[in-house]
Design a protein around this motif. Structure first.
Motif, PDB file in Angstrom:
ATOM      1  N   GLY A 261       5.150  -6.274 -12.134  1.00  0.00           N
ATOM      2  CA  GLY A 261       4.302  -6.175 -10.950  1.00  0.00           C
ATOM      3  C   GLY A 261       4.898  -6.898  -9.755  1.00  0.00           C
TER       4      GLY A 261
ATOM      5  N   ARG B 148       2.462 -11.893 -13.336  1.00  0.00           N
ATOM      6  CA  ARG B 148       2.454 -10.472 -12.989  1.00  0.00           C
ATOM      7  C   ARG B 148       3.866  -9.897 -12.947  1.00  0.00           C
TER       8      ARG B 148
ATOM      9  N   THR C 158       0.822  -1.215   0.000  1.00  0.00           N
ATOM     10  CA  THR C 158       0.000   0.000   0.000  1.00  0.00           C
ATOM     11  C   THR C 158       0.855   1.263   0.000  1.00  0.00           C
TER      12      THR C 158
ATOM     13  N   TYR D 254       2.126   1.336  -4.097  1.00  0.00           N
ATOM     14  CA  TYR D 254       1.200   1.360  -5.230  1.00  0.00           C
ATOM     15  C   TYR D 254      -0.016   2.232  -4.925  1.00  0.00           C
ATOM     16  N   GLU D 255      -0.636   2.704  -5.979  1.00  0.00           N
ATOM     17  CA  GLU D 255      -1.829   3.525  -5.843  1.00  0.00           C
ATOM     18  C   GLU D 255      -3.020   2.669  -5.399  1.00  0.00           C
TER      19      GLU D 255
ATOM     20  N   GLY E  46      -6.931  -3.802  -7.505  1.00  0.00           N
ATOM     21  CA  GLY E  46      -6.761  -4.769  -8.578  1.00  0.00           C
ATOM     22  C   GLY E  46      -6.035  -6.020  -8.125  1.00  0.00           C
ATOM     23  N   PHE E  47      -4.955  -5.831  -7.337  1.00  0.00           N
ATOM     24  CA  PHE E  47      -4.220  -6.987  -6.812  1.00  0.00           C
ATOM     25  C   PHE E  47      -5.120  -7.831  -5.906  1.00  0.00           C
TER      26      PHE E  47
ATOM     27  N   GLU F  98      -4.544   0.336  -7.944  1.00  0.00           N
ATOM     28  CA  GLU F  98      -3.708  -0.833  -8.232  1.00  0.00           C
ATOM     29  C   GLU F  98      -3.835  -1.872  -7.121  1.00  0.00           C
TER      30      GLU F  98
END
Length: 395
Positions: free
Chosen positions: A305, A300, A226, A229-230, A236-237, A233
């Motif tokens: 990712g 990913r 957290t 990443y935004e 999404g994960f 995102e």
């Protein structure tokens, strides 16, 4: 058509609205009745918006002499993307409630569906929109009729359709509301739990003790993600991993009861005499989801990712399964000593460097080859816990 005949159709629609299970029964049944009365109906459809998280709308399409087809328009699908190129969107954008296109004269051919109908022999197409004025989500329905007869529909026949539309709308509304309630509840609580709620288990405190294998899965080091990443995102994960976990829990007859941040609580109910079956199902889910998670991470990371590990704890015991909460906000879930112990065991995954741990009771019940890791204190639990891992994961 005589007034009594119209009233008979209205009565039929009302009765079907009470008893039928999907809008396909409405559109096919009504069309068959009208065809018997001389209406030159070739095709017909009902289209309605949907509250389902996967679908924007639902439709039922009738063709004379053929099967009635039910379809769901998924979010992001070609059907959804092309909605603005439909007669219904045209009417909505102009705040109109009825449109008619003479296909035999080349009208409406800019719409792909009407163009296909015209090429196949369609002569006349009518679309009517019926609104549910006080509804925010189920705003209404679109009812379309296509004829292949020379001259299409008569003005008198279209007047009859207009008279039938309120009863059709009422019937479709009842079917849609019932289906929406069932589907949405299943999405938010799980299929088995929603069935219990809809059967009447709604009172606070209502429920009972059951035996169940418990699967608790937690995404490893997710808090650190957290920071890197935004929020979009991160969501999404989460969705990717939760979908993976749900798939492998469900395929073994388990059910996810709760998402808690980056954790998942699932149960595999059983009776006390057959706990081994539930434990083996939970173990199969755990092994399969961990393998699938490795595949997800490898795909990913190829795109730059993050590699997100999953820790899984398996336990078995007696839990209370039912309604817990405040007067105006209930949660149908499981609570009890076994759930608390599973939560405390999960903290040991990082300490022991293991992504799959089993309690003593689970390891003994499932009888899978296992390796004893030791006895540990669990916060808030008086008795030390003996912890195991699968023998085939030992180095």
């Amino acid at each position: 058509m005589e007034i009594q005949e119209i009233n008979d159709h209205i009565q039929w629609l009302i009765e079907q609205g009470i008893t039928c299970e999907h809008i396909g029964e409405l559109v096919s049944g009504l069309c068959e009745r009208l065809i018997q009365d001389g209406f030159p109906i070739w095709r017909a459809s009902i289209r309605m918006p949907s509250l389902h998280p996967m679908y924007r709308g639902v439709s039922a399409s009738f063709v004379r002499g053929g099967a009635t087809i039910l379809e769901n328009a998924e979010h992001g699908s070609e059907t959804e993307r092309n909605f603005e190129k439909t007669p219904i969107f045209y009417l909505l954008s102009r705040d109109e409630r009825r449109g008619r296109w003479n296909l035999a004269k080349g009208e409406g051919l800019q719409y792909s569906e009407l163009n296909e109908f015209a090429q196949a022999g369609g002569t006349d197409h009518v679309t009517s929109i019926f609104e549910f004025p006080k509804e925010v989500t189920l705003r209404g329905l679109g009812f379309s009729l296509t004829s292949d007869a020379p001259g299409g529909f008569s003005d008198g026949q279209l007047e009859v359709i207009e008279q039938l539309l309120p009863a059709l709308g009422l019937a479709a509304y009842r079917v849609a509301v019932s289906k929406t309630a069932t589907e949405i509840l299943a999405v938010y609580t799980g299929a088995k739990t929603s069935a219990r709620i809809l059967s009447g288990e709604t009172r606070r405190g209502m429920g009972g003790s059951i035996n169940a294998a418990i699967l608790l899965a937690d995404l490893r080091d997710f808090t650190a993600l957290t920071e890197a990443y935004e929020p979009a995102e991160i969501v999404g994960f989460l969705n990717e991993h939760f979908d993976l976990i749900d798939r492998h829990v469900e395929e073994n007859s388990g059910e996810i009861l709760k998402f808690m941040g980056d954790s998942v609580l699932a149960i595999f109910p059983t009776d006390a005499e057959d706990s081994k079956r539930a434990c083996l199902a939970a173990l199969a889910s755990a092994k399969n989801l961990l393998k699938a998670n490795e595949v997800l991470n490898s795909e990913r990371t190829l795109d730059g990712g993050p590699d997100i590990g999953v820790d899984v704890v398996l336990h078995v015991g007696e839990v209370f399964y039912g309604n817990v909460g405040a007067r105006g906000r209930l949660d149908f879930t499981v609570i009890g000593r076994a759930v608390n112990e599973a939560s405390r065991l999960e903290k040991l995954c990082g300490t022991l460097g293991e992504n799959l741990l089993m309690s003593e009771s689970f390891a003994k019940t499932c009888t899978a080859a296992s390796e004893y890791l030791g006895s540990f204190d669990l916060r808030g639990v008086s008795k030390r816990a003996d912890v195991f891992r699968l023998a085939d994961t030992a180095s």
